[in-house]
Motif scaffolding. Structure first.
Motif, PDB file in Angstrom:
ATOM      1  N   SER A  62       3.020  -3.436   9.810  1.00 48.31           N
ATOM      2  CA  SER A  62       3.909  -4.542  10.142  1.00 48.31           C
ATOM      3  C   SER A  62       4.503  -5.105   8.860  1.00 48.31           C
ATOM      4  CB  SER A  62       3.155  -5.647  10.874  1.00 48.31           C
ATOM      5  OG  SER A  62       2.241  -6.278  10.002  1.00 48.31           O
ATOM      6  N   GLU A  63       5.563  -5.872   9.036  1.00 50.86           N
ATOM      7  CA  GLU A  63       6.166  -6.516   7.873  1.00 50.86           C
ATOM      8  C   GLU A  63       5.211  -7.541   7.272  1.00 50.86           C
ATOM      9  OE1 GLU A  63      10.271  -7.684   8.362  1.00 50.86           O
ATOM     10  OE2 GLU A  63      10.543  -6.087   9.828  1.00 50.86           O
ATOM     11  N   GLU A  64       4.382  -8.172   8.113  1.00 47.46           N
ATOM     12  CA  GLU A  64       3.385  -9.119   7.601  1.00 47.46           C
ATOM     13  C   GLU A  64       2.340  -8.379   6.777  1.00 47.46           C
ATOM     14  OE1 GLU A  64       4.182  -9.022  11.007  1.00 47.46           O
ATOM     15  OE2 GLU A  64       5.605 -10.658  10.771  1.00 47.46           O
TER      16      GLU A  64
ATOM     17  N   ARG B 100       2.564  -3.953  -5.269  1.00 53.07           N
ATOM     18  CA  ARG B 100       3.929  -3.939  -4.746  1.00 53.07           C
ATOM     19  C   ARG B 100       4.940  -3.577  -5.820  1.00 53.07           C
ATOM     20  NH1 ARG B 100       5.494  -7.140  -1.466  1.00 53.07           N
ATOM     21  NH2 ARG B 100       3.485  -7.839  -0.788  1.00 53.07           N
TER      22      ARG B 100
ATOM     23  N   TYR C 289       9.886  -0.086  -1.473  1.00 52.60           N
ATOM     24  CA  TYR C 289      11.218  -0.287  -0.899  1.00 52.60           C
ATOM     25  C   TYR C 289      11.887   1.063  -0.710  1.00 52.60           C
ATOM     26  CZ  TYR C 289      10.703  -5.126  -2.462  1.00 52.60           C
ATOM     27  OH  TYR C 289      10.260  -6.403  -2.664  1.00 52.60           O
TER      28      TYR C 289
ATOM     29  N   PRO D  16       9.625   0.112   8.778  1.00 53.16           N
ATOM     30  CA  PRO D  16       9.649  -0.603  10.064  1.00 53.16           C
ATOM     31  C   PRO D  16      10.625   0.038  11.053  1.00 53.16           C
ATOM     32  CG  PRO D  16       9.654  -2.167   8.265  1.00 53.16           C
ATOM     33  CD  PRO D  16       9.822  -0.808   7.647  1.00 53.16           C
TER      34      PRO D  16
ATOM     35  N   GLY E 146      15.359  -1.389   2.584  1.00 50.48           N
ATOM     36  CA  GLY E 146      14.347  -2.124   3.324  1.00 50.48           C
ATOM     37  C   GLY E 146      12.976  -1.929   2.706  1.00 50.48           C
ATOM     38  N   ILE E 147      11.985  -2.443   3.392  1.00 52.12           N
ATOM     39  CA  ILE E 147      10.611  -2.358   2.906  1.00 52.12           C
ATOM     40  C   ILE E 147       9.952  -1.086   3.408  1.00 52.12           C
ATOM     41  CG2 ILE E 147      10.395  -4.860   2.727  1.00 52.12           C
ATOM     42  CD1 ILE E 147       8.723  -4.734   5.343  1.00 52.12           C
TER      43      ILE E 147
ATOM     44  N   TRP F  46       2.839  -5.638   5.101  1.00 53.52           N
ATOM     45  CA  TRP F  46       3.519  -5.289   3.849  1.00 53.52           C
ATOM     46  C   TRP F  46       3.460  -6.468   2.875  1.00 53.52           C
ATOM     47  CZ3 TRP F  46       7.717  -7.392   1.302  1.00 53.52           C
ATOM     48  CH2 TRP F  46       8.271  -6.633   0.278  1.00 53.52           C
ATOM     49  N   GLY F  47       3.715  -7.672   3.387  1.00 54.33           N
ATOM     50  CA  GLY F  47       3.722  -8.869   2.548  1.00 54.33           C
ATOM     51  C   GLY F  47       2.367  -9.191   1.951  1.00 54.33           C
TER      52      GLY F  47
ATOM     53  N   ALA G  45       3.024  -1.531  -1.434  1.00 52.34           N
ATOM     54  CA  ALA G  45       4.257  -2.050  -0.848  1.00 52.34           C
ATOM     55  C   ALA G  45       5.418  -1.520  -1.682  1.00 52.34           C
ATOM     56  CB  ALA G  45       4.254  -3.575  -0.854  1.00 52.34           C
TER      57      ALA G  45
END
Length: 135
Positions: free
Chosen positions: A11-13, A21, A69, A97, A55-56, A15-16, A67
């Motif tokens: 999920s993007e969460e 990263r 890009y 994603p 994007g990520i 990834w964060g 993480a």
């Protein structure tokens, strides 16, 4: 499909929350402006056209999760930024994603700056087309 960490939710969460990263080689605005079809150069040796894919991404390699890009995608491969050096012929998994997890073989990895390695990889499956759908 692939043996990925059950602890890491795709999920993007998720990834964060990754401590490892990549840093972008430029400002976010400049990076995001590169999305879409790219021009080919007169003496371009590439076999297929590239499309900017900004994007990520989550990168797995040898049990490590990073993480990153995405940079661009073509029919045979994908470009992305990684926080760590990835060596040619290494197999990695990449999650973007909205797409399934991709298995890739690293073809090149160039250090741009600290925590920013520009990587080029090909899809390991003997597919004729990219599993990443654009648009």
């Amino acid at each position: 499909m692939l043996a990925l960490s059950d602890e890491m939710e795709l999920s993007e969460e998720g990834w964060g929350g990754l401590p490892s990263r990549a840093e972008l080689p430029c400002e976010w605005r400049e990076y995001a402006a590169g999305a879409g079809a790219t021009r080919t150069k007169q003496h371009e040796r590439r076999q297929f056209c590239r499309v900017g894919l900004r994007g990520i991404a989550i990168i797995w390699q040898d049990g490590q999760v990073h993480a990153g890009y995405t940079k661009d995608v073509s029919r045979k491969g994908i470009g992305f930024y990684s926080p760590v050096q990835l060596f040619p012929k290494a197999i990695v998994q990449l999650w973007i994603p909205g797409h399934p997890v991709l298995e890739l073989r690293i073809r090149r990895c160039k250090r741009i700056k600290d925590l920013c390695f520009e990587c080029g990889a090909t899809f390991t499956a003997d597919e004729q087309q990219s599993p990443v759908k654009i648009g």
